[in-house]
Design a protein around this motif. Structure first.
Motif, PDB file in Angstrom:
ATOM      1  N   GLU A   1       0.879  -1.174  -0.047  1.00  0.00           N
ATOM      2  CA  GLU A   1       0.064  -0.184   0.104  1.00  0.00           C
ATOM      3  C   GLU A   1       0.792   1.228   0.003  1.00  0.00           C
TER       4      GLU A   1
ATOM      5  N   VAL B   1     -14.359  -5.542  -6.045  1.00  0.00           N
ATOM      6  CA  VAL B   1     -12.844  -5.337  -5.684  1.00  0.00           C
ATOM      7  C   VAL B   1     -12.301  -6.481  -4.856  1.00  0.00           C
ATOM      8  N   ILE B   2     -10.955  -6.481  -4.972  1.00  0.00           N
ATOM      9  CA  ILE B   2     -10.355  -7.743  -4.283  1.00  0.00           C
ATOM     10  C   ILE B   2     -10.412  -7.421  -2.874  1.00  0.00           C
TER      11      ILE B   2
ATOM     12  N   LEU C   1      -8.736  -7.045   0.916  1.00  0.00           N
ATOM     13  CA  LEU C   1      -7.404  -6.722   1.209  1.00  0.00           C
ATOM     14  C   LEU C   1      -7.409  -7.075   2.798  1.00  0.00           C
TER      15      LEU C   1
ATOM     16  N   LYS D   1      -9.159   2.248   2.566  1.00  0.00           N
ATOM     17  CA  LYS D   1      -7.909   1.679   2.189  1.00  0.00           C
ATOM     18  C   LYS D   1      -8.107   1.268   0.784  1.00  0.00           C
ATOM     19  N   GLY D   2      -6.831   1.019   0.001  1.00  0.00           N
ATOM     20  CA  GLY D   2      -6.827   0.444  -1.245  1.00  0.00           C
ATOM     21  C   GLY D   2      -7.205   1.252  -2.285  1.00  0.00           C
TER      22      GLY D   2
END
Lengths: 486, 447
Positions: free
Chosen positions: A271, A359-360, A362, A459-460
């Motif tokens: 990240e 989305v993947i 995390l 995040k992400g």
């Protein structure tokens, strides 16, 4: 239960992915219903309901990840998306230095559901709006208050994870929250008080029984009076002093300066360009003195009712409770099946979550808790000669390695000779992570331990928002910088 | 991405603008795009998604409003979304502030689409990453992303309102990570072809190399050169805090009671311009009102804020085309903010500074005091000491705690070029570099 069509679509995705070269594949169906109600100054500003559904396909091809997701739920589209995920993975491969190796995980067939007493989506809108209007009226009853806000949010996530290893996991997670905010607008400043917490209130993996337990209207006049009174309160002094933090502030301190720095993807640089990295290194396990002996931090995705609880993460790893920091010494990270083996761990500790089907997953904090101590708020204040008691987060900022932080709270009271004194406005404090946690000399006991949900953890890329929680009791910290001014 | 086309949205609108409501507004999106992330000089996350979203706002009894949203344009799904919106409206108390729906309008012509960007393949995004990596020496790691997206937006109202636009966007950031320093560069454009990835990589690497072995620096007040990304942080927070009509009417905005007054340095002009040729906005807002250019600060003087239909009605104004999707409790916001460029190059700004700091960008900034516009945040990815008009050395990162309006009152120079930058968890804005005296840093770090 998910219908046969969903099961068939996920199976088809796995078949296609494997047939065109994936060594591992997972297909994750997610349907989320949401409801949100906002009242301001006695008027309903917005009522909305939403539903969103889709399937995301994640594959490994020759050690490289690929992912594609679609909201178009038909077999041909799913076949296309599974093929696209493989094509994406192949495009990554030439620029891959270290092929991904997944930690072993026993595939299971399982069903898990948030235990709730009262389905929030079955409670009438009339009743919900009425509760928020009553709270708004109580807020508005206080002279000098400018803006009275009350809100409720509900989510129900219905997911089904199918992996090429054989996992088939269905989960239904229900989350509820509500809160009130009192704003007193002055010529120079705006003063705010929130209840039970800022960021739209208090959230939990519970049903409507959670909303009924909050007593919003009963607490409205008190917080409105505090918001108005803050304008006449002296400003928080500048200098170094002892601070005592309420759980509704200490929870965010845990979030920013313990939860995020212990995410192993951050530690490994994944990240780096966006949310940043961490000052904690893999070699620090078992040796880094993170805080005083008082500080024991756990990661517990099994905690009943907490906003970050679930049965399995989005890689099919079962929820669990683990000690991250024990009596001040750092022990372990939050990990995933990809990151755990990189540092020699044999298993993920089950913290991978995605905020949607597109989305993947995390590494996301579930419930990161500061375990209770043996003191009490009364004792901590009673044994403090000179200090400040701060409550309810309003501002937060921390550097890209999670060391230098600055937090503001809505309200504070001075502590003089063991008793609470005058209210203070614009309180804030700043410090360095390890130095700060090392300065903790007392924590409240089990009976003062509260779990607050944080519904807005970002995040992400693409940006994802996770709903997480933190349990803490009040805590005392010595020699802390307070009253930072611009 | 294969476009659904306006006719496909019209089919859904015919259902959603059905009987049983006084008025209805349909807002629909179709979006597809890929995002390729790299870290430790390798692609580690590589994703693509295609989304469809539709929301229906139903109005009954003139001003009882409900909104429901779904993720399918199939007839049954749209009917279900409409029914949900109607059910909500039926039990929602009347809202006397409801301004009604916008009527039909004509919108500014705009070419927001690029075929090549919409059709970008995973291999092409990976090729962009490869070109970035070519600029990196072996002792510096690369991280960042390349993203391409294509979008359709459709709005239909029972008033006859129809708005439809297609747009593309491409973004790239490159971070260079050396042993004890880092550098960063970012670009966001309509077209992938407009991104010069090697140049971004070169800039990031140069910063990391120049910043090696950073020196300690004492917190305090410094003359600073804020590069465009750092200037953008100030703009984004000012937008959130006070350039919208709701905060203005509630008295929470730093602009409240200040219209016509000089509140910033004369060199500062801030506008919101969704339809500028280098902006990333749409020709209409999410209420269907045509977008317009609004001057917020004109040569330091507070001129106006942006308005949507609800706040405009309360203020006796016209909407400026800055409404957000309903139900919107935040009020209007300027989503395409820009600070007008000045007449000095970045090199000239540095050369004119005897002693100061250059800031590449800020990190995780937040509000300390909203009406006073006091912000705090960290520097990152390239903070340098300036001595005798030259970048002398890298310095360790600092925390600023600073009144943003005061900073823009202390501007001594404005850069002659602008760049679009994104803020953590916000949108983007376009800004030049600025030179600011007495910018306050409250603490330092060890990195």
């Amino acid at each position: 239960m998910v219908d046969d069509e969903v099961r068939a679509l996920t199976e088809r995705a796995l078949d296609v992915a494997r047939s065109v070269g994936a060594s591992y594949a997972d297909a994750r169906y997610l349907a989320e219903d949401s409801e949100s109600i906002d009242v301001e100054n006695g008027r309903v500003e917005g009522v909305s309901r939403g539903s969103d559904a889709g399937i995301g396909v994640r594959v490994l091809v020759d050690g490289a990840w690929g992912f594609a997701g679609t909201a178009l739920m038909d077999p041909k589209e799913i076949e296309r998306v599974a093929g696209l995920a493989v094509e994406i993975a192949r495009s990554s491969r030439p620029l891959l230095r270290t092929p991904v190796v997944l930690a072993d995980e026993q595939p299971v067939e399982a069903f898990w559901e948030t235990p709730i007493e009262e389905d929030p989506f079955a409670v009438s809108l009339d009743e919900k709006i009425d509760l928020l209007l009553k709270a708004s009226a109580e807020l508005q009853s206080v002279q000098g208050l400018t803006i009275a806000q009350s809100s409720m949010d509900f989510w129900r996530r219905h997911s089904f994870l199918a992996t090429s290893e054989g996992a088939r996991i269905e989960q239904i997670i229900t989350q509820s929250g509500a809160g009130i905010v009192a704003l007193a607008v002055g010529d120079r400043e705006v003063q705010q008080r929130s209840f039970p917490n800022s960021f739209r209130g208090h959230f939990a993996c519970k049903g409507y029984e959670h909303i009924r337990s909050l007593d919003l209207a009963e607490n409205a006049a008190r917080i409105a009076e505090e918001a108005v009174a803050l304008h006449k309160a002296p400003e928080c002094p500048s200098g170094r002093t002892t601070i005592v933090l309420d759980p509704n502030q200490l929870c965010l301190q845990v979030h920013e300066s313990v939860g995020h720095p212990l995410e192993l993807d951050r530690v490994l640089g994944m990240e780096a360009a966006y949310a940043g990295t961490s000052f904690v290194k893999p070699d620090d396990r078992g040796s880094l003195r993170y805080g005083s002996d008082q500080i024991t931090i756990t990661c517990d995705s099994t905690l009943p009712g907490a906003l970050g609880s679930y049965g399995y993460d989005d890689e099919g790893v079962p929820s669990r409770r683990e000690v991250l920091i024990e009596n001040g010494v750092f022990q372990r990270f939050l990990s995933s099946r990809e990151t755990a083996p990189v540092i020699g761990e044999t298993r993920s500790n089950g913290t991978m979550r995605a905020d949607g089907w597109g989305v993947i997953p995390l590494i996301r904090m579930p419930n990161i808790n500061l375990e209770p101590g043996t003191s009490s708020l009364e004792e901590m204040i009673g044994t403090t000669d000179d200090g400040i008691f701060m409550s309810t987060n309003i501002s937060w900022s921390i550097d890209d390695k999670r060391t230098n932080f600055q937090f503001g709270t809505e309200i504070a009271w001075e502590i003089k000779k063991g008793t609470l004194g005058r209210m203070l406005r614009n309180p804030n404090y700043a410090g360095k992570t390890v130095e700060f946690w090392s300065s903790c000399d007392a924590l409240g006991g089990k009976d003062e331990w509260k779990v607050y949900g944080t519904p807005n953890c970002g995040k992400g890329q693409p940006a994802q928002v996770a709903r997480v929680a933190h349990g803490t009791s009040p805590g005392r910290f010595r020699d802390v910088q307070v009253g930072v001014r611009g | 991405m294969t476009l659904l086309g306006q006719d496909r949205f019209e089919d859904a609108a015919r259902i959603a603008l059905g009987d049983g409501v006084d008025a209805a507004l349909v807002l629909a999106f179709h979006s597809a795009g890929g995002l390729t992330r790299f870290a430790s000089s390798q692609i580690h996350q590589n994703t693509w998604r295609e989304t469809v979203a539709i929301s229906v706002m139903a109005v009954v009894d003139g001003n009882r409003v409900g909104v429901a949203a779904g993720s399918s344009l199939e007839p049954d799904a749209v009917r279900s979304t409409l029914q949900a919106a109607k059910a909500i409206a039926a039990v929602t108390p009347a809202n006397p502030d409801f301004p009604g729906l916008a009527g039909p309008a004509s919108y500014p012509a705009a070419n927001l689409w690029d075929d090549a960007t919409a059709e970008t393949t995973p291999a092409e995004r990976a090729d962009g990453v490869a070109r970035a990596l070519e600029e990196f020496p072996s002792n510096i790691d690369a991280a960042g992303y390349i993203e391409t997206t294509a979008n359709e937006v459709f709005i239909a109202g029972s008033t006859g309102l129809r708005a439809y636009a297609t747009s593309t966007q491409a973004g790239c950031s490159v971070m260079a990570i050396a042993q004890n320093s880092s550098g960063f560069a970012e670009s966001v454009e309509r077209k992938l072809g407009a991104l010069d990835v090697p140049v971004l990589a070169e800039r990031a690497v140069k910063k990391a190399e120049l910043g090696r072995d950073p020196a300690d620096v004492e917190p305090g007040a410094y003359t600073v050169i804020l590069e465009p990304a750092a200037t953008s942080t100030l703009l984004q927070f000012l937008a959130f805090l006070g350039f919208g009509g709701k905060a203005f009417l509630e008295g929470r905005s730093f602009m409240t009671g200040k219209i016509g007054e000089k509140i910033m340095e004369q060199k500062i002009t801030i506008v919101d311009d969704p339809i500028a040729s280098d902006a990333l906005g749409l020709p209409f807002d999410f209420e269907g009102t045509p977008s317009s250019r609004v001057v917020l600060i004109d040569k330091g003087v507070a001129k106006d804020v942006v308005w949507d239909r609800t706040t405009a009605k309360k203020a006796g104004r016209e909407s400026t085309g800055h409404g957000l999707p309903p139900p919107n409790t935040m009020g209007p916001l300027p989503l395409n903010l820009r600070m007008e460029p000045g007449d000095q190059s970045l090199e000239q700004l540095v050369a004119s500074t005897d002693r100061g700091l250059l800031v590449t960008r800020f990190h995780y900034s937040n509000v300390v005091s909203e009406k006073e516009t006091v912000l705090t945040g960290m520097t990152r990815d390239g903070t340098f000491a300036i001595e005798d008009g030259k970048l002398a050395r890298g310095v360790k990162n600092l925390r600023f705690t600073q009144n943003a309006v005061e900073a823009l009152s202390n501007v001594e120079g404005v850069g002659d070029t602008t760049e679009t930058s994104t803020e953590l968890f916000f949108g983007g804005s376009r800004a030049p570099a600025i030179k600011v005296r007495d910018f306050k840093f409250s603490s330092a770090t060890t990195h």
